[in-house]
Design a protein around this motif. Sequence first.
Motif, PDB file in Angstrom:
ATOM      1  N   TYR B 347     -11.514  -9.416 -23.786  1.00  0.00           N
ATOM      2  CA  TYR B 347     -10.070  -9.347 -24.074  1.00  0.00           C
ATOM      3  C   TYR B 347      -9.669 -10.408 -25.089  1.00  0.00           C
ATOM      4  O   TYR B 347     -10.440 -11.321 -25.403  1.00  0.00           O
ATOM      5  N   TRP B 348      -8.479 -10.259 -25.608  1.00  0.00           N
ATOM      6  CA  TRP B 348      -7.910 -11.207 -26.553  1.00  0.00           C
ATOM      7  C   TRP B 348      -6.769 -11.974 -25.879  1.00  0.00           C
ATOM      8  O   TRP B 348      -5.919 -11.367 -25.229  1.00  0.00           O
ATOM      9  N   VAL B 349      -6.755 -13.270 -26.110  1.00  0.00           N
ATOM     10  CA  VAL B 349      -5.605 -14.087 -25.691  1.00  0.00           C
ATOM     11  C   VAL B 349      -5.032 -14.778 -26.920  1.00  0.00           C
ATOM     12  O   VAL B 349      -5.742 -14.999 -27.903  1.00  0.00           O
ATOM     13  N   LEU B 350      -3.771 -15.128 -26.830  1.00  0.00           N
ATOM     14  CA  LEU B 350      -3.167 -15.931 -27.898  1.00  0.00           C
ATOM     15  C   LEU B 350      -3.026 -17.380 -27.439  1.00  0.00           C
ATOM     16  O   LEU B 350      -2.783 -17.650 -26.256  1.00  0.00           O
ATOM     17  N   MET B 351      -3.186 -18.276 -28.413  1.00  0.00           N
ATOM     18  CA  MET B 351      -3.052 -19.712 -28.150  1.00  0.00           C
ATOM     19  C   MET B 351      -2.269 -20.345 -29.292  1.00  0.00           C
ATOM     20  O   MET B 351      -2.418 -19.939 -30.442  1.00  0.00           O
ATOM     21  N   PRO B 352      -1.474 -21.355 -28.985  1.00  0.00           N
ATOM     22  CA  PRO B 352      -0.780 -22.071 -30.067  1.00  0.00           C
ATOM     23  C   PRO B 352      -1.791 -22.791 -30.957  1.00  0.00           C
ATOM     24  O   PRO B 352      -2.828 -23.256 -30.481  1.00  0.00           O
ATOM     25  N   LYS B 353      -1.462 -22.833 -32.244  1.00  0.00           N
ATOM     26  CA  LYS B 353      -2.335 -23.542 -33.186  1.00  0.00           C
ATOM     27  C   LYS B 353      -1.993 -25.035 -33.195  1.00  0.00           C
ATOM     28  O   LYS B 353      -0.856 -25.413 -32.990  1.00  0.00           O
TER      29      LYS B 353
END
Lengths: 353, 353, 353
Positions: B347-353
Amino acid sequence: MNSPAAKTDPGNFFEDFRLGQEIRHATPRTVTVGDVAVYQGIFGPRFAVQSSDVFARRIGYRQAPLDDLLVFHVVFGKTVPDISLNAVANLGYADCRFLKPVYAGDTLSAVSEVIGLRENANRKTGIVYVRSRGFDQDGDCVLDYVRWVMVRKRDENAPAPPEKVPELPKVVAPAQLSAGCPLINVAAYDFALAGNPHRFGDYKVGEKIDHLVGITVEDAEHMIATRLYQNTARIHFDHFTESKGRFGKRLIYGGHAISLARALSFNGLGNAFHVTAINGGRHVAPLFAGCTVFAWTEVLATAELPGRSDVGALRLRTIATKDRPCADFPLKSGDDYDPAVILDLDYWVLMPK
Amino acid sequence: MNSPAAKTDPGNFFEDFRLGQEIRHATPRTVTVGDVAVYQGIFGPRFAVQSSDVFARRIGYRQAPLDDLLVFHVVFGKTVPDISLNAVANLGYADCRFLKPVYAGDTLSAVSEVIGLRENANRKTGIVYVRSRGFDQDGDCVLDYVRWVMVRKRDENAPAPPEKVPELPKVVAPAQLSAGCPLINVAAYDFALAGNPHRFGDYKVGEKIDHLVGITVEDAEHMIATRLYQNTARIHFDHFTESKGRFGKRLIYGGHAISLARALSFNGLGNAFHVTAINGGRHVAPLFAGCTVFAWTEVLATAELPGRSDVGALRLRTIATKDRPCADFPLKSGDDYDPAVILDLDYWVLMPK
Amino acid sequence: MNSPAAKTDPGNFFEDFRLGQEIRHATPRTVTVGDVAVYQGIFGPRFAVQSSDVFARRIGYRQAPLDDLLVFHVVFGKTVPDISLNAVANLGYADCRFLKPVYAGDTLSAVSEVIGLRENANRKTGIVYVRSRGFDQDGDCVLDYVRWVMVRKRDENAPAPPEKVPELPKVVAPAQLSAGCPLINVAAYDFALAGNPHRFGDYKVGEKIDHLVGITVEDAEHMIATRLYQNTARIHFDHFTESKGRFGKRLIYGGHAISLARALSFNGLGNAFHVTAINGGRHVAPLFAGCTVFAWTEVLATAELPGRSDVGALRLRTIATKDRPCADFPLKSGDDYDPAVILDLDYWVLMPK
């Protein structure tokens, strides 16, 4: 110094009740979407009206109303500390009517009136008949029902009260079934979204429906549900004491079986969106954790509601069993109930026409 | 009189599905803070965005969004009565994308389209591919995914439909990962409060993370969760029948393991605040009550999101095991999975840069 | 490539703490009516103020406040990953004050300060004293308390920090008991609806109250509650590891017994509507699933609140036991506690005058 016992409430015994006595019950309770979610998690109902604000609004409710049985259990729970803490058995219900939709945010309280008393011949117990009413924050009655319970006497020698057994209707009359249901916009009732194509007119007297699936009950589940209602009957919660008691284990609140049967009944009665009255009910046998509950329903009668063309009423008899699928509609075994039967419930539901 | 069977829904069998068929599922469901709390109690997630309205608002959400997997389970649950009530096995997921944040108060409904059919050689079962979509009250699609299930035939002699196996992406493309996530104000994202200092750039392809702790599952818990989603697969609920069945006990809904693994993954992936897509998933082995679930994760890929400098995407492979800690990252045993592995999720998760 | 271990948080060991260190804890948490309902289902409290918005508003609250102990557990839970993940034992509480009502919709976060450190003679462990504070979204402190825990060292040879044992009040002073309670309109406080006629003046020092009933704890229940608080102490959740550990099974979070005892105490203390301070508490013995918890209370002191004629404070000592009814007020067995005692809690409650 006061006696410590004076501070705690051991509940009322048979000789504490007087005919005509009115009892205002603790604790008032604001019901919320949190209660709805816990109830959903424990029973898994799928009726569209109670599940979706959008669906409910489209057909005429202000928003999704609470499950009728959640309202029943909350009101019933309030009566327990005063009425049935010393009960031997919950004998019956009658004339139970749901009079106004209850929504998340409403605050419920309850009042009971003693309408009958009859000491048993053994002088150890007596039967108490109460009419209990649940009210919302506006003072409107949302639920009105009679139940009778066998209550222990504190002192066998206490004098018997004058005997009074109330006359109770066997069936709530169709004219009384409208109050708790707003006018329904049937054209806006989406039968596909509700999960079942069958309307009021599709059900016939004598028709029997097996609800097909079973659901196993765990101790954590029935205790969570029963505490949600603030029902304090210790037999449901105290394994230490009950392990030495009548059943050797905790007894599940009778209302738990009613809610399970109602949730199971969705399969076959998916548009029976409102329980509008309970004519009578019998907890035929006790239910314990680990058992799997099945249910089937017979249509006892159909009724038009005076002045309403939107909905009709079905009088249903729902039988719940434990560890016994219901494909062959188990009910009697000779003169007695089939030993698997735990609940025999007679009630009215409303369905769109 | 109608046959009683006509009123109940036995679910669809393989020969009931047609290519291109669209199925509107019951029951619409208003999700609430109550559902969030029950989900919290069952799984214990600690991601700050879903936990705090204040945190969520500061970075760009309207309020705390629902856990993505809660949305998945609610939508999935709706599809069960129509798609997989007669399933032998849930074979896979693909192209699952979370397209819009869901908030408490939103009302979800679901529609599926049959996009593939293939009868098995034994003629007893067939594989049904469906694209299922969840919609909110505005008609916006919040979730879109494909799953395929092996479904029993009612009648072995029913003719086979034309075979069609859809082409499905192995991985959701990075350009598709943005939709469900508002623009994030990374300067307002408080990493200390979120519980983990690591940003998108701190994770490298090939890195493996053991999530350290385990969590034991009880029957009451998985049944409460699965009923919360209105998932009706009887194998999860009916001990009486399953005690004589394939496993001798109730099987836990596969999504339960996904939610447990996601909650455990907080330890090591605390800023992976949004599951934005599921590329594929396999329930490698069944999970039962009494087992303790552990998990570890490998970073499969990292991706920039076109046009966005606030967040990046990590492609993760999370492996969940039962009764087997993951310090040594158990996965294969020869050509097969390690017998402790229960879930292999991509799966894909989003994270702050 | 980073070492995977760098991403996960193994918790602090004794030598990681410094005197004066301030720790901002994850995860901020918006508490909701959903949390209230789950808490209600697990513990079954019946205090009218927390149960009814209408009751609460009539006496002076904005709406029904959250149960004080729910607030405590949520704040406590946040401190666990930083303070007590490697704790051997939670040794005590002191100077715990509830400073502002918390309502559904508030967002809580927590900060701790290390106020004492003392290595144990064996050099394997040390005692960490922290003052923890819970804050709402306005930055107001809603809860302030000290606890001390015995924490393992990572490395026995790590140098001992300078020893500092803070001086802590044995009892919170009456002048400090007002902050968390608005001015109460006692004339509007309906004692019948609250379920108990006894006011502040009815309780005498030395009075003992048996709370009569018991409540059995299930594994699903304590895990659901403890995850609701985002408490991550693995000993409560991981049967696989604990089955080989100190007790051979999961240990129940100590706060669970406090909440059970508080809920049970309604019977006899029904108008003790606000826990305003905890003077100290000791988890005398571990609690496990399957045990039935009973409780009794002694009134240790009564106190006027400076400048307030609406409410008075009772200092209570509540003893909880497992599998042991409390009619004879079990406490000591020689110099030791009675083996059935699990909790000895010293706290202040407010009652209407």
